[in-house]
Design a protein around this motif. Structure first.
Motif, PDB file in Angstrom:
ATOM      1  N   GLN A  55       0.751  -1.309   0.035  1.00 36.34           N
ATOM      2  CA  GLN A  55       0.179  -0.072  -0.126  1.00 36.34           C
ATOM      3  C   GLN A  55       0.873   1.263  -0.061  1.00 36.34           C
ATOM      4  OE1 GLN A  55      -3.547   0.297   2.613  1.00 36.34           O
ATOM      5  NE2 GLN A  55      -3.364  -2.233   2.855  1.00 36.34           N
ATOM      6  N   LEU A  56       1.902   1.214   0.722  1.00 37.68           N
ATOM      7  CA  LEU A  56       2.992   2.423   0.796  1.00 37.68           C
ATOM      8  C   LEU A  56       3.590   2.500  -0.525  1.00 37.68           C
ATOM      9  CD1 LEU A  56       4.309   1.932   4.132  1.00 37.68           C
ATOM     10  CD2 LEU A  56       2.853   3.634   3.676  1.00 37.68           C
ATOM     11  N   LEU A  57       3.828   1.438  -1.228  1.00 37.54           N
ATOM     12  CA  LEU A  57       4.586   1.643  -2.492  1.00 37.54           C
ATOM     13  C   LEU A  57       3.561   2.243  -3.585  1.00 37.54           C
ATOM     14  CD1 LEU A  57       6.790   0.906  -4.480  1.00 37.54           C
ATOM     15  CD2 LEU A  57       5.810  -1.226  -4.790  1.00 37.54           C
ATOM     16  N   LEU A  58       2.380   1.785  -3.330  1.00 36.93           N
ATOM     17  CA  LEU A  58       1.269   2.557  -4.514  1.00 36.93           C
ATOM     18  C   LEU A  58       1.160   4.108  -4.348  1.00 36.93           C
ATOM     19  CD1 LEU A  58      -0.851   1.950  -6.528  1.00 36.93           C
ATOM     20  CD2 LEU A  58      -2.431   1.502  -4.677  1.00 36.93           C
ATOM     21  N   LEU A  59       1.267   4.393  -2.909  1.00 33.64           N
ATOM     22  CA  LEU A  59       1.019   5.834  -2.718  1.00 33.64           C
ATOM     23  C   LEU A  59       2.435   6.562  -3.140  1.00 33.64           C
ATOM     24  CD1 LEU A  59      -0.336   5.513   1.134  1.00 33.64           C
ATOM     25  CD2 LEU A  59      -1.418   6.595  -0.990  1.00 33.64           C
TER      26      LEU A  59
END
Length: 435
Positions: free
Chosen positions: A401-405
Motif C-alpha cells: 500500500q505504501l509503494l502504491l502511494l
C-alpha cells in the motif's frame, strides 16, 4: 458590510458549518474503530467494505450533483445533504444492518451534493487574489473536526473495553444534534445584492449557476487539458485519504507491541492528523496566498508524505491492515515506537493539507464560471479512488500500500507541476496582451 467582507464572512460560516457536521460524522466512525464492542453489529456495519460502498455511491452521484446544485441552489443543497449526514449518525443510536446500508447509500449521495455545493460557494466568494486565502481558511476550519472528535475519543473512552448501551446512545444523540446545528448554519450564508459588485467583479452573483445541464458541463470539463493533468494528483488525494482516515489508525490499533492501550492511540493519531491539516491550511493557504506559487507547496507535501511513508514502513508491522481484532505481534524493521507512529500521523495530515489546499485553489481559479461542474469532477475522481482503496485496504499488506502511494504521489506531483506551469504561461500571455 463591503462585498469583500461579506464574502469572507460566507467562507467563515461555510467552514464552521462543515466543522460541526464532520466533527459529528468523523467521531461516529472513530468510535467504532476504537471500540468494536460498542455494539454487537458494529463489526458488520462499519468496515472497509462498507466505506467502499459509501465512496462508490459518492463517486457515481457526482454525475448528477452539479444539476442538483444548479436547480436547488447551494444553500438548500448543503442543508438537505447535511440532514442525510445527521440521519446516518442518528442510525447508530439503535443500529441495524439494513438501516446502516440504507443510510450509507443516502450519505454517499448527500456527500456528492454537499461537496459540489461547497466548491460552488468557495469559488463565487473568491477572487484571483483571495482564492488561496479562502481555500486555506475553509480547509483549516473544516479540519478542526478531526481535532475535537478524536480528542473526545482519546480522553473519554481511553482504556474502556466495553461501552454501555446508555453511554452509546447519549453520545450519538449528542453527535446528531451537533450535526444538525452545522446544517442550519448554512442558512447564514448571504447572497450578494444585485446592486453590489461581487468579489469576482461581476454585476450579479447568485449562489448557483442558472444552467440545469451542469452534469453535461462536468463531462466536458473532465476531458479538458487542465482537468486531465489535475486528475493524477486528485487520484493521489483519494488514495491517501483512505490511508490516513482508515488504514493507518487501524494499523496503530493492531500493534500489540504498543501496549494494552494501542486502540486508545487511534484517537490521538486522528487528533495529530487534524493538527497537521489545520497547520497546513493556515500556513500554506491563509498566509501563503500564492505568493510563491502552488508548486513549492505541493512539492513540500510530497516530501513530507515520503518521510511519513518511510517511517511507517520501518515502524509498523506489514500485516497490520489484515490483523485480527486481537492485533499482531509482528514488527517491521525497528522496535515499534509510539512517538514515531504519532509523528507520522501529524506528517500525514500536514502533507494532505498541502495537496488539497492547492488543488482547491487551482480548480476554483481555473473554473470560476463552471465551479459546480468542476468540483463535481474533482470529487468524482477523488471518491472513486477512495472507494477502490477501501476495497483493497484489508487485502494488501502495508508495504504494498505504501509503494502504491509513493508511485502515485510522484506521478501526481509532476502532473500538478505541468498544470501550474500552464496557468503561469496563460497569465504571462494575458499580461503581455494588455500592454
Amino acid at each position: 458590510m463591503t462585498p469583500e467582507g461579506k464574502a469572507l464572512s460566507n467562507i467563515v460560516i461555510l467552514g464552521f458549518g462543515f466543522m460541526l457536521m464532520f466533527t459529528a460524522f468523523q467521531t461516529c466512525g472513530n468510535i467504532e474503530v476504537a471500540h468494536r464492542t460498542v455494539h454487537r453489529c458494529y463489526v458488520a456495519l462499519v468496515s472497509f467494505p462498507s466505506m467502499s460502498i459509501i465512496y462508490g455511491v459518492f463517486s457515481a452521484s457526482n454525475l448528477v450533483a452539479p444539476s442538483v446544485v444548479a436547480v436547488v441552489g447551494p444553500q438548500l443543497s448543503m442543508f438537505f445533504s447535511g440532514l442525510l449526514y445527521s440521519a446516518y449518525i442518528a442510525m447508530f443510536i439503535q443500529p441495524r444492518v439494513w438501516s446502516f446500508y440504507t443510510a450509507s447509500v443516502l450519505v454517499g449521495f448527500g456527500a456528492a451534493v454537499l461537496w459540489t455545493a461547497e466548491g460552488n460557494v468557495l469559488a463565487i466568494n473568491s477572487t484571483d487574489t483571495t482564492i488561496g486565502r479562502n481555500s486555506g481558511l475553509f480547509w483549516a476550519l473544516q479540519q478542526f473536526s478531526l481535532l475535537f472528535g478524536n480528542l473526545y475519543i482519546y480522553l473519554a473512552w481511553q482504556g474502556h473495553d466495553h461501552i454501555s448501551e446508555k453511554d452509546r446512545q447519549t453520545v450519538f444523540i449528542s453527535l446528531t444534534v451537533i450535526s444538525l446545528i452545522g446544517c442550519f448554519l448554512f442558512f447564514l450564508i448571504r447572497k450578494s445584492d444585485p446592486s453590489e459588485p461581487t468579489p469576482s467583479e461581476t454585476s450579479e452573483a447568485p449562489l448557483h449557476t442558472e444552467s440545469t445541464d451542469d452534469s453535461v458541463s462536468a463531462c466536458k470539463l473532465s476531458v479538458s487539458k487542465e482537468m486531465m493533468l489535475l486528475s493524477l494528483p486528485i487520484m493521489y488525494t483519494g488514495l491517501e485519504l483512505t490511508f490516513y482516515s482508515g488504514v493507518y489508525g487501524t494499523c496503530i490499533g493492531a500493534m500489540t507491541r504498543f501496549g494494552h492501550n494501542a486502540k486508545g492511540l487511534i484517537g490521538m493519531s486522528g487528533l495529530l492528523i487534524g493538527v497537521g491539516e489545520i497547520l497546513g491550511g493556515g500556513v500554506f493557504g491563509i498566509l501563503n496566498n500564492n505568493r510563491l506559487g502552488r508548486n513549492p507547496v505541493v512539492l513540500l507535501g510530497l516530501l513530507i508524505h515520503y518521510l511519513a511513508f518511510y517511517l511507517i514502513f520501518l515502524n509498523i508491522a506489514p500485516d497490520a491492515p489484515q490483523a485480527p481484532e486481537e492485533g499482531t505481534d509482528l514488527q517491521a524493521y525497528m522496535t515499534p515506537n509510539v512517538g514515531v507512529a504519532l509523528f507520522c500521523s501529524f506528517l500525514l495530515g500536514l502533507g494532505d493539507s498541502c495537496f488539497n489546499t492547492q488543488l482547491l485553489s487551482m480548480i476554483a481559479f481555473l473554473y470560476k464560471e463552471d465551479s459546480a461542474p468542476a468540483f463535481a469532477v474533482f470529487y468524482f475522481i477523488q471518491s472513486i479512488m477512495a472507494a477502490i482503496a477501501f476495497s483493497y485496504s484489508n487485502v494488501l499488506q502495508l508495504p504494498w500500500q505504501l509503494l502504491l502511494l509513493v508511485v502515485t504521489g510522484f506521478m501526481g506531483t509532476l502532473s500538478f507541476f505541468m498544470a501550474e506551469w500552464g496557468v503561469v504561461a496563460k497569465r504571462r500571455d494575458s499580461d503581455y496582451d494588455s500592454i
